[in-house]
Design a protein around this motif. Structure first.
Motif, PDB file in Angstrom:
ATOM      1  N   CYS A 105      14.815 -26.674  12.012  1.00 25.80           N
ATOM      2  CA  CYS A 105      14.396 -26.173  10.706  1.00 25.80           C
ATOM      3  C   CYS A 105      14.061 -24.687  10.758  1.00 25.80           C
ATOM      4  O   CYS A 105      14.410 -23.928   9.842  1.00 25.80           O
ATOM      5  CB  CYS A 105      13.194 -26.957  10.203  1.00 25.80           C
ATOM      6  SG  CYS A 105      13.586 -28.663   9.702  1.00 25.80           S
ATOM      7  N   GLN A 109      16.507 -21.679   8.305  1.00 26.95           N
ATOM      8  CA  GLN A 109      15.483 -21.672   7.261  1.00 26.95           C
ATOM      9  C   GLN A 109      16.057 -21.762   5.856  1.00 26.95           C
ATOM     10  O   GLN A 109      15.440 -22.343   4.962  1.00 26.95           O
ATOM     11  CB  GLN A 109      14.591 -20.448   7.415  1.00 26.95           C
ATOM     12  CG  GLN A 109      13.755 -20.483   8.691  1.00 26.95           C
ATOM     13  CD  GLN A 109      12.775 -19.339   8.790  1.00 26.95           C
ATOM     14  OE1 GLN A 109      12.357 -18.759   7.784  1.00 26.95           O
ATOM     15  NE2 GLN A 109      12.387 -18.997  10.015  1.00 26.95           N
ATOM     16  N   THR A 112      16.824 -25.361   5.365  1.00 25.22           N
ATOM     17  CA  THR A 112      15.555 -26.082   5.305  1.00 25.22           C
ATOM     18  C   THR A 112      14.928 -25.955   3.922  1.00 25.22           C
ATOM     19  O   THR A 112      14.442 -26.943   3.352  1.00 25.22           O
ATOM     20  CB  THR A 112      14.581 -25.535   6.366  1.00 25.22           C
ATOM     21  OG1 THR A 112      15.126 -25.806   7.663  1.00 25.22           O
ATOM     22  CG2 THR A 112      13.224 -26.200   6.267  1.00 25.22           C
ATOM     23  N   GLN A 113      14.935 -24.744   3.354  1.00 24.23           N
ATOM     24  CA  GLN A 113      14.387 -24.560   2.005  1.00 24.23           C
ATOM     25  C   GLN A 113      15.167 -25.361   0.976  1.00 24.23           C
ATOM     26  O   GLN A 113      14.586 -25.948   0.056  1.00 24.23           O
ATOM     27  CB  GLN A 113      14.413 -23.078   1.650  1.00 24.23           C
ATOM     28  CG  GLN A 113      13.468 -22.222   2.472  1.00 24.23           C
ATOM     29  CD  GLN A 113      13.616 -20.755   2.151  1.00 24.23           C
ATOM     30  OE1 GLN A 113      13.590 -20.355   0.985  1.00 24.23           O
ATOM     31  NE2 GLN A 113      13.793 -19.937   3.168  1.00 24.23           N
ATOM     32  N   PHE A 116      14.337 -29.320   1.736  1.00 23.93           N
ATOM     33  CA  PHE A 116      12.982 -29.868   1.684  1.00 23.93           C
ATOM     34  C   PHE A 116      12.089 -29.260   0.608  1.00 23.93           C
ATOM     35  O   PHE A 116      10.990 -29.758   0.386  1.00 23.93           O
ATOM     36  CB  PHE A 116      12.313 -29.711   3.049  1.00 23.93           C
ATOM     37  CG  PHE A 116      13.055 -30.420   4.151  1.00 23.93           C
ATOM     38  CD1 PHE A 116      13.297 -31.780   4.096  1.00 23.93           C
ATOM     39  CD2 PHE A 116      13.540 -29.717   5.245  1.00 23.93           C
ATOM     40  CE1 PHE A 116      13.982 -32.429   5.098  1.00 23.93           C
ATOM     41  CE2 PHE A 116      14.225 -30.361   6.272  1.00 23.93           C
ATOM     42  CZ  PHE A 116      14.456 -31.729   6.186  1.00 23.93           C
ATOM     43  N   TRP A 117      12.520 -28.170  -0.017  1.00 24.20           N
ATOM     44  CA  TRP A 117      11.753 -27.575  -1.104  1.00 24.20           C
ATOM     45  C   TRP A 117      12.655 -27.429  -2.315  1.00 24.20           C
ATOM     46  O   TRP A 117      13.848 -27.179  -2.176  1.00 24.20           O
ATOM     47  CB  TRP A 117      11.184 -26.217  -0.700  1.00 24.20           C
ATOM     48  CG  TRP A 117      10.121 -26.321   0.319  1.00 24.20           C
ATOM     49  CD1 TRP A 117       8.802 -26.567   0.113  1.00 24.20           C
ATOM     50  CD2 TRP A 117      10.286 -26.218   1.747  1.00 24.20           C
ATOM     51  NE1 TRP A 117       8.125 -26.625   1.317  1.00 24.20           N
ATOM     52  CE2 TRP A 117       8.996 -26.416   2.327  1.00 24.20           C
ATOM     53  CE3 TRP A 117      11.360 -25.991   2.596  1.00 24.20           C
ATOM     54  CZ2 TRP A 117       8.787 -26.380   3.710  1.00 24.20           C
ATOM     55  CZ3 TRP A 117      11.161 -25.961   3.954  1.00 24.20           C
ATOM     56  CH2 TRP A 117       9.880 -26.152   4.503  1.00 24.20           C
ATOM     57  N   ARG A 118      12.090 -27.571  -3.487  1.00 29.71           N
ATOM     58  CA  ARG A 118      12.881 -27.456  -4.717  1.00 29.71           C
ATOM     59  C   ARG A 118      13.029 -25.979  -5.093  1.00 29.71           C
ATOM     60  O   ARG A 118      12.419 -25.490  -6.043  1.00 29.71           O
ATOM     61  CB  ARG A 118      12.230 -28.259  -5.844  1.00 29.71           C
ATOM     62  CG  ARG A 118      12.307 -29.755  -5.624  1.00 29.71           C
ATOM     63  CD  ARG A 118      11.747 -30.526  -6.808  1.00 29.71           C
ATOM     64  NE  ARG A 118      11.921 -31.954  -6.633  1.00 29.71           N
ATOM     65  CZ  ARG A 118      12.993 -32.638  -7.016  1.00 29.71           C
ATOM     66  NH1 ARG A 118      13.990 -32.007  -7.610  1.00 29.71           N
ATOM     67  NH2 ARG A 118      13.067 -33.942  -6.831  1.00 29.71           N
ATOM     68  N   THR A 119      13.845 -25.298  -4.328  1.00 31.71           N
ATOM     69  CA  THR A 119      14.010 -23.848  -4.512  1.00 31.71           C
ATOM     70  C   THR A 119      15.063 -23.505  -5.563  1.00 31.71           C
ATOM     71  O   THR A 119      15.119 -22.360  -6.013  1.00 31.71           O
ATOM     72  CB  THR A 119      14.411 -23.202  -3.177  1.00 31.71           C
ATOM     73  OG1 THR A 119      15.508 -23.938  -2.618  1.00 31.71           O
ATOM     74  CG2 THR A 119      13.253 -23.224  -2.196  1.00 31.71           C
ATOM     75  N   SER A 168       4.872 -35.575   5.448  1.00 37.02           N
ATOM     76  CA  SER A 168       4.018 -34.581   4.798  1.00 37.02           C
ATOM     77  C   SER A 168       3.355 -33.676   5.827  1.00 37.02           C
ATOM     78  O   SER A 168       3.257 -32.454   5.628  1.00 37.02           O
ATOM     79  CB  SER A 168       2.941 -35.272   3.954  1.00 37.02           C
ATOM     80  OG  SER A 168       3.507 -35.992   2.885  1.00 37.02           O
ATOM     81  N   ALA A 171       6.171 -31.477   7.465  1.00 38.61           N
ATOM     82  CA  ALA A 171       6.674 -30.521   6.478  1.00 38.61           C
ATOM     83  C   ALA A 171       5.622 -29.464   6.173  1.00 38.61           C
ATOM     84  O   ALA A 171       5.955 -28.295   5.915  1.00 38.61           O
ATOM     85  CB  ALA A 171       7.083 -31.239   5.199  1.00 38.61           C
ATOM     86  N   SER A 175       6.250 -25.542   6.387  1.00 40.13           N
ATOM     87  CA  SER A 175       6.030 -24.712   5.211  1.00 40.13           C
ATOM     88  C   SER A 175       5.108 -23.534   5.528  1.00 40.13           C
ATOM     89  O   SER A 175       5.392 -22.386   5.162  1.00 40.13           O
ATOM     90  CB  SER A 175       5.423 -25.556   4.084  1.00 40.13           C
ATOM     91  OG  SER A 175       5.193 -24.766   2.939  1.00 40.13           O
ATOM     92  N   ALA A 179       6.438 -19.688   5.612  1.00 35.95           N
ATOM     93  CA  ALA A 179       5.832 -18.818   4.599  1.00 35.95           C
ATOM     94  C   ALA A 179       5.085 -17.645   5.224  1.00 35.95           C
ATOM     95  O   ALA A 179       5.076 -16.544   4.661  1.00 35.95           O
ATOM     96  CB  ALA A 179       4.883 -19.633   3.721  1.00 35.95           C
TER      97      ALA A 179
END
Length: 213
Positions: A105, A109, A112-113, A116-119, A168, A171, A175, A179
């Motif tokens: 991950c 990146q 990964t975004q 796993f993230w709602r980008t 969770s 992740a 995150s 970040a």
């Protein structure tokens, strides 16, 4: 047309698709995951936008293909690490596999975004693209079940709640790391190097004696 000619055409088409996806990742790294532009992809490849539509009818189709590619690569990295673990201890094996997952991950990146993230507003992976991610969840559930069967964890560890907590926690580490220190290595990242601590917290939550007095 000969079979060889068809095969060459198919191979060339697949090579072009992979090239489009590679360029898309490069642009997403530079401009942001949600800022992908079909026109920019086409320019980078030296083709006209209508030619790009022969391979991907929309930007969402590119995101979908990248989601599937990333999910397959992440799944395979986890499986390879688990299969090649030098230890037969399930606790150590899970740390090896979790480490491989987190390393992948951090090294990918952009994917990964996306995964796993709602980008990307409005993007939802198709069932085919999402299938490898479900396989990864099954891999994790099966490993936790194996640990439970061997007496290392309480059976609830392999429940939906257990999977939700495990994913969770891992992740959350990723995150925070991406970040705050996106360029740090796995060894040096002040968040991701807490992975063994997080796993220990999970083990304590689902200790074999959970619920017993």
């Amino acid at each position: 047309m000969s079979t060889a000619g068809i095969d060459r055409r198919t191979r060339r088409r697949q090579e072009t698709i992979e090239e489009i996806l590679d360029v898309a990742v490069e642009l997403m790294e530079a401009e942001g995951v949600a800022a992908l532009s079909l026109s920019a992809v086409a320019r980078r490849l030296g083709m006209q936008p209508p030619s790009l539509y022969q391979y991907f009818p929309s930007k969402m189709a590119i995101y979908d293909a990248l989601f599937q590619r990333g999910s397959e690569l992440q799944r395979d990295a986890y499986r390879t690490a688990l299969d090649s673990s030098p230890s037969q201890d399930p606790l150590e094996q899970l740390l090896v596999a979790a480490t491989a997952f987190c390393r992948w991950c951090l090294e990918h990146q952009v994917l990964t975004q996306l995964m796993f993230w709602r980008t990307v507003p409005g993007f939802e992976p198709t069932p085919a693209a999402y299938a490898p991610a479900l396989e990864s969840l099954d891999d994790l559930r099966n490993h936790l079940q194996t640990m439970s069967d061997a007496g290392y964890l309480h059976p609830d560890a392999a429940s939906d709640e257990g999977l939700a907590l495990y994913t969770s926690m891992t992740a959350g580490l990723l995150s925070q790391q991406i970040a705050n220190e996106p360029d740090a290595s796995f060894e040096d990242g002040r968040f991701i190097r807490l992975l063994p601590v997080v796993l220990e917290m999970f083990y304590q939550r689902y200790a074999p004696t959970r619920g017993k007095k």
